[in-house]
Design an enzyme around this catalytic site. Structure first.
Site, PDB file in Angstrom:
ATOM      1  N   CYS A 136      43.328  31.770  38.531  1.00 37.01           N
ATOM      2  CA  CYS A 136      42.005  31.663  37.935  1.00 37.01           C
ATOM      3  C   CYS A 136      42.064  31.843  36.410  1.00 37.01           C
ATOM      4  CB  CYS A 136      41.066  32.650  38.615  1.00 37.01           C
ATOM      5  SG  CYS A 136      39.319  32.260  38.428  1.00 37.01           S
ATOM      6  N   HIS A 137      41.444  32.888  35.881  1.00 36.46           N
ATOM      7  CA  HIS A 137      41.431  33.147  34.439  1.00 36.46           C
ATOM      8  C   HIS A 137      42.652  33.934  33.958  1.00 36.46           C
ATOM      9  CE1 HIS A 137      37.216  31.998  34.918  1.00 36.46           C
ATOM     10  NE2 HIS A 137      37.185  31.800  33.617  1.00 36.46           N
TER      11      HIS A 137
END
Length: 178
Positions: A106-107
């Site tokens: 994800c991030h």
């Protein structure tokens, strides 16, 4: 296999911690929660507070030599806080310098960008990080999971919680637990 799960004291996406953690533990590995401060880490389910998890090890008192691999769960606030912490960034860079496997979802690649370890590598992430990855010298791809073996160590990346099944399978394969 002893895996460090690095996160800030607050802001990790809970499922991006718990699913890979369970995968490592279920195959006989030893997951360890590493944070920038002792105590507990507050997880989130999107923007809502979720569970708190006890910290096993603190970044300043740990090194890459203590673990076989590194897992970087996402969430927006978690990697944003980690990339502002010099000890956390150095901890991440040390895994690459040692040629140990790293997995990020994800991030979480924001922390990889800050550690200057994406140059020459191909990876995926949450789509909004595409420009950050490219500006840091990496190649961004839109794939459920991507395994990059360019450079020292292996890098496993995924885009989002919906990719967790593929992410966990690749993580286990590359970390050598299956």
């Amino acid at each position: 296999m002893k895996a460090a799960f690095l996160m800030a004291p607050e802001g990790v996406e809970q499922v991006e911690l718990t699913e890979p953690w369970k995968a490592v533990a279920d195959t006989g590995g030893t997951p360890r929660l590493v944070s920038t401060r002792p105590g507990r880490v507050r997880a989130y389910h999107r923007l809502d507070k979720a569970d708190a998890f006890p910290v096993d090890d603190v970044v300043g008192a740990s090194s890459a030599a203590d673990y076989d691999g590194l897992v970087l769960p996402g969430g927006v606030a978690n990697p944003d806080a980690l990339r502002m912490d010099r000890a956390a960034v150095s901890f991440v860079a040390d895994f690459f310098a040692a040629g140990k496997p790293v997995a990020a979802i994800c991030h979480a690649p924001w922390t990889l960008v800050e550690a200057d370890v994406v140059r020459g590598r191909t990876l995926t992430s949450w789509p909004s990080l595409r420009t950050d990855v490219r500006n840091a010298g990496g190649t961004w791809v839109d794939e459920e999971v991507h395994v990059c073996t360019a450079g020292p160590g292996t890098l496993v990346t995924s885009r989002r919680p919906g990719d967790l099944k593929a992410f966990c399978a690749a993580l286990l394969r590359e970390f050598g637990t299956i």
